[in-house]
Design a protein around this motif. Structure first.
Motif, mmCIF file in Angstrom:
data_model
loop_
_atom_site.group_PDB
_atom_site.id
_atom_site.type_symbol
_atom_site.label_atom_id
_atom_site.label_comp_id
_atom_site.label_asym_id
_atom_site.label_seq_id
_atom_site.Cartn_x
_atom_site.Cartn_y
_atom_site.Cartn_z
ATOM 1 N N ARG A 250 48.266 35.276 44.926
ATOM 2 C CA ARG A 250 48.256 35.858 46.268
ATOM 3 C C ARG A 250 48.445 37.372 46.226
ATOM 4 O O ARG A 250 47.735 38.104 46.923
ATOM 5 C CB ARG A 250 49.351 35.210 47.123
ATOM 6 N N ARG A 251 49.384 37.843 45.406
ATOM 7 C CA ARG A 251 49.613 39.289 45.308
ATOM 8 C C ARG A 251 48.379 40.006 44.808
ATOM 9 O O ARG A 251 47.988 41.056 45.331
ATOM 10 C CB ARG A 251 50.804 39.574 44.383
ATOM 11 N N TRP A 252 47.754 39.471 43.761
ATOM 12 C CA TRP A 252 46.564 40.123 43.219
ATOM 13 C C TRP A 252 45.458 40.212 44.259
ATOM 14 O O TRP A 252 44.838 41.263 44.425
ATOM 15 C CB TRP A 252 46.070 39.358 41.994
ATOM 16 N N LEU A 253 45.204 39.124 44.951
ATOM 17 C CA LEU A 253 44.124 39.127 45.943
ATOM 18 C C LEU A 253 44.445 40.047 47.113
ATOM 19 O O LEU A 253 43.571 40.760 47.615
ATOM 20 C CB LEU A 253 43.851 37.706 46.426
ATOM 21 N N GLU A 254 45.684 40.051 47.557
ATOM 22 C CA GLU A 254 46.065 40.907 48.683
ATOM 23 C C GLU A 254 45.977 42.390 48.329
ATOM 24 O O GLU A 254 45.781 43.221 49.207
ATOM 25 C CB GLU A 254 47.471 40.559 49.156
ATOM 26 N N LYS A 255 46.122 42.715 47.050
ATOM 27 C CA LYS A 255 46.067 44.108 46.617
ATOM 28 C C LYS A 255 44.658 44.563 46.243
ATOM 29 O O LYS A 255 44.434 45.752 46.007
ATOM 30 C CB LYS A 255 47.012 44.338 45.429
ATOM 31 N N GLY A 256 43.704 43.608 46.173
ATOM 32 C CA GLY A 256 42.329 44.025 45.946
ATOM 33 C C GLY A 256 41.611 43.422 44.771
ATOM 34 O O GLY A 256 40.491 43.852 44.446
ATOM 35 N N ALA A 257 42.186 42.425 44.096
ATOM 36 C CA ALA A 257 41.449 41.756 43.023
ATOM 37 C C ALA A 257 40.192 41.103 43.588
ATOM 38 O O ALA A 257 40.216 40.530 44.678
ATOM 39 C CB ALA A 257 42.325 40.702 42.351
ATOM 40 N N HIS A 258 39.104 41.202 42.851
ATOM 41 C CA HIS A 258 37.845 40.615 43.321
ATOM 42 C C HIS A 258 37.880 39.094 43.245
ATOM 43 O O HIS A 258 37.417 38.401 44.147
ATOM 44 C CB HIS A 258 36.685 41.153 42.477
ATOM 45 N N ALA A 259 38.439 38.567 42.143
ATOM 46 C CA ALA A 259 38.515 37.121 41.933
ATOM 47 C C ALA A 259 39.597 36.834 40.909
ATOM 48 O O ALA A 259 39.994 37.715 40.131
ATOM 49 C CB ALA A 259 37.170 36.579 41.442
#
Length: 266
Positions: free
Chosen positions: A247-256
């Motif tokens: 969740r943290r990675w995606l919320e900060k801008g990870a593509h996938a």
């Protein structure tokens, strides 16, 4: 002596529909690059958050309400009239509501990744259009490659050592790339890293794959994303790390993010 131009903060939204198409609009008369196609957005005002600016701009320009969005790519681009810090936000099909209206007399169009049909395109958006072809839902392994689907159909990236002429997207480790001294000839090159110090070395890649071997690396991914990334970042980690960080990675801008079921890290 010429003074350096200030960096202007700008947000833009990549709005998608339920068919996976993204929204482009033309710049209205009276603005620089009038008639050029772009992702809608605008300048962040003093005291305004980026998300608030995104919502305001879409209300003003296209009459739609942005309910949820997440940061994606960040670009710094020098135009003739300004130097801008562009933060692109992804707005999924369920993240906006309303009927699109051309409130500034502009045109608008839904486009498919890898097959846009409008022109001329704003210069800063070339890399964005290519990045949109990379699926946000991916599966697979480093040894055999990754696969998914975009708006044009199936998408696959294969290890460089296994690539054949028909493979447009290839995967290569940063040490191997460094040893080669040049990028492989391919439509897109995905470069694999597992250490923070490798990140600055791969900024010419089309996609970064960060394999996370421990909590220190997981936090390093968070730090890089916090500063903004200019190319799609795919994070590869074991299930327990994904549970803690997805969740943290995606919320900060990870593509996938991809579950890594290989037991040994290189």
């Amino acid at each position: 002596m010429e003074t350096s131009r200030p960096l202007i903060r700008v947000v833009a939204g990549v709005v998608l529909d339920r068919q996976g198409r993204y929204l482009l609009s033309s710049r209205p008369e009276g603005k620089p690059y009038a008639g050029y196609w772009e992702f809608a957005g605008g300048k962040v005002e003093a005291g305004e958050s980026e998300f608030a600016a995104l919502r305001r701009e879409f209300e003003e320009e296209l009459g739609i309400h942005i309910e949820t969005a997440r940061p994606w790519l960040t670009k710094i681009h020098d135009y003739e009239h300004a130097r801008v810090h562009l933060r692109f936000w992804r707005v999924e099909a369920g993240g906006w509501s309303g009927e699109i209206q051309a409130r500034e007399g502009q045109k608008w169009s839904w486009q498919r990744a890898g097959d846009f049909t409008v022109s001329p395109m704003l210069p800063a958006n070339g890399d964005l259009l290519a990045a949109l072809a990379v699926p946000t839902q991916l599966a697979g392994r480093l040894k055999t490659g990754f696969y998914g689907e975009n708006g044009m159909g199936g998408y696959r990236v294969v290890p460089f050592a296994l690539a054949e002429p028909q493979h447009a997207n290839v995967l290569i480790g940063e040490p191997e790339l460094r040893a080669r001294g040049k990028m492989p000839a391919a439509q897109s090159v995905w470069v694999v890293i597992d250490k923070a110090e490798q990140w600055p070395l791969i900024q010419d890649a089309d996609v970064a794959v960060w394999r996370v071997p421990n909590r220190e690396a997981a936090e390093a991914v968070c730090a890089v994303l916090e500063n903004g990334v200019s190319l799609p970042l795919v994070v590869l980690a074991d299930e327990s790390t994904l549970a803690a960080y997805r969740r943290r990675w995606l919320e900060k801008g990870a593509h996938a993010v991809i579950a890594d079921d290989e037991t040994e890290f290189a």
